[in-house]
Scaffold this active site. Structure first.
Site, short mmCIF file in Angstrom:
data_model
loop_
_atom_site.label_atom_id
_atom_site.label_comp_id
_atom_site.label_asym_id
_atom_site.label_seq_id
_atom_site.Cartn_x
_atom_site.Cartn_y
_atom_site.Cartn_z
N ASP A 23 0.83 -1.21 0.00
CA ASP A 23 0.00 0.00 0.00
C ASP A 23 0.86 1.27 0.00
O ASP A 23 1.96 1.26 0.55
CB ASP A 23 -0.90 -0.03 1.24
CG ASP A 23 -2.11 0.87 1.09
OD1 ASP A 23 -2.28 1.49 0.01
OD2 ASP A 23 -2.89 0.97 2.06
N THR A 69 -10.42 -7.39 -6.01
CA THR A 69 -11.66 -7.38 -6.81
C THR A 69 -12.32 -6.00 -6.73
O THR A 69 -13.09 -5.64 -7.60
CB THR A 69 -12.64 -8.47 -6.31
OG1 THR A 69 -12.69 -8.42 -4.87
CG2 THR A 69 -12.20 -9.86 -6.71
N ASN A 71 -10.53 -3.14 -6.69
CA ASN A 71 -9.69 -2.14 -7.38
C ASN A 71 -10.18 -1.77 -8.79
O ASN A 71 -9.76 -0.77 -9.37
CB ASN A 71 -8.22 -2.60 -7.47
CG ASN A 71 -7.48 -2.50 -6.15
OD1 ASN A 71 -6.53 -3.23 -5.92
ND2 ASN A 71 -7.89 -1.59 -5.28
N TRP A 72 -11.11 -2.58 -9.35
CA TRP A 72 -11.67 -2.23 -10.67
C TRP A 72 -12.42 -0.90 -10.61
O TRP A 72 -12.67 -0.28 -11.64
CB TRP A 72 -12.63 -3.34 -11.16
CG TRP A 72 -11.99 -4.66 -11.39
CD1 TRP A 72 -12.13 -5.77 -10.61
CD2 TRP A 72 -11.13 -5.05 -12.47
NE1 TRP A 72 -11.39 -6.81 -11.13
CE2 TRP A 72 -10.78 -6.41 -12.27
CE3 TRP A 72 -10.62 -4.38 -13.59
CZ2 TRP A 72 -9.93 -7.10 -13.15
CZ3 TRP A 72 -9.78 -5.08 -14.46
CH2 TRP A 72 -9.45 -6.42 -14.23
#
Ligand code: FPP
Length: 242
Positions: A23, A69, A71-72
């Site tokens: 991160d 999933t 982050n789209w």
């Protein structure tokens, strides 16, 4: 030739499986007035550095959270930039061939463009028998999604009469996760001063130790990684015992 790094702690105290939440790429770029994608570029370079380091000191399994999933939902140009970095690094991962490192995708490959799926397939196939270290790349990964998919597979076996509900064990569930060929996680590292698990390897981290640092991922050097290992070695892991 550069000297091979040695483990900062006795080898028998090393974690078997380290999971890293990379991160802080965006903040790293912002601090330098650069686009967020420049942060991901540096983050990907660091991913490579840390793989080499962990392999050299003798950690057998490492997993990286590269793309969740969720982050789209990021802006299209950022998603594209991360996909392109994956394309680049999945090809360049062949530099690790001489290091005997196996790669496995942890995540739903169907979410990726066909060429990227093929790159993951090829890399997994070509490194399948390498055994110095296994690197898990969690991409299009979400722990709840992974567990839900495992439950569906197991339910299908029950429906077909191949498995009885009372015979479902923790091992069977583990065998239906993307990490089926990896041991449980011993140490989770999250960079950039955030204290969350963010749907990463929830089942696998049931007894893991957690290490948080304010360092942003692109600055998380092998030296910082060693610091996390020293901290880990000082913990008293009881696995629910006394
Ligand atoms: C988190 O930083 C980082 C990501 C969501 C992407 C990580 C991707 C890479 C390091 C590159 C591609 C991966 C491979 C396998 C080569 P952030 O953007 O959330 O940072 P911020 O919290 O500072 O905004």
């Amino acid at each position: 030739m550069a000297k091979k790094p040695i483990s900062p702690i006795p080898v028998e105290q090393l974690p078997r499986h380290v999971a890293i939440i990379m991160d802080g790429n965006g903040r790293w770029a912002k601090k330098r007035a650069l686009p967020r994608t420049a942060g991901h570029f540096e983050g990907a370079n660091n991913f490579r550095k840390i793989i080499r380091h962990t392999r050299d000191i003798g950690i057998p399994y490492i997993s990286f959270y590269a793309f969740s999933t969720e982050n789209w939902k990021r802006p299209d140009d950022e998603v594209h930039a991360i996909m392109d970095l994956m394309r680049k690094y999945l090809v360049e991962a062949y530099e690790f061939f001489d290091l005997n490192v196996r790669f496995v995708l942890l995540g739903d490959r169907n979410g990726f463009d066909a060429d990227l799926q093929e790159k993951y397939d090829n890399l997994e196939r070509d490194t399948h028998d390498f055994h110095a270290m296994t690197t898990g790349i969690a991409a299009n990964y979400g722990s709840r999604y992974e567990i839900t998919a495992a439950v569906k597979e197991i339910a299908a076996l029950v429906k077909e009469g191949l498995l009885q509900p009372e015979d479902i064990t923790e091992e069977i569930i583990s065998q239906h996760l993307y990490t089926k060929e990896m041991p449980d996680v011993d140490l989770v590292i999250r960079t950039s001063g955030e204290y969350r698990i963010s749907n990463f390897l929830l089942w696998q981290s049931a007894y893991a130790e957690f290490y948080f640092t304010d360092t942003l991922w692109p600055d998380f050097s092998p030296k910082e990684f060693d610091k996390a290992l020293v901290d880990y070695a000082s913990r008293n892991r009881r696995f629910g015992g006394v």
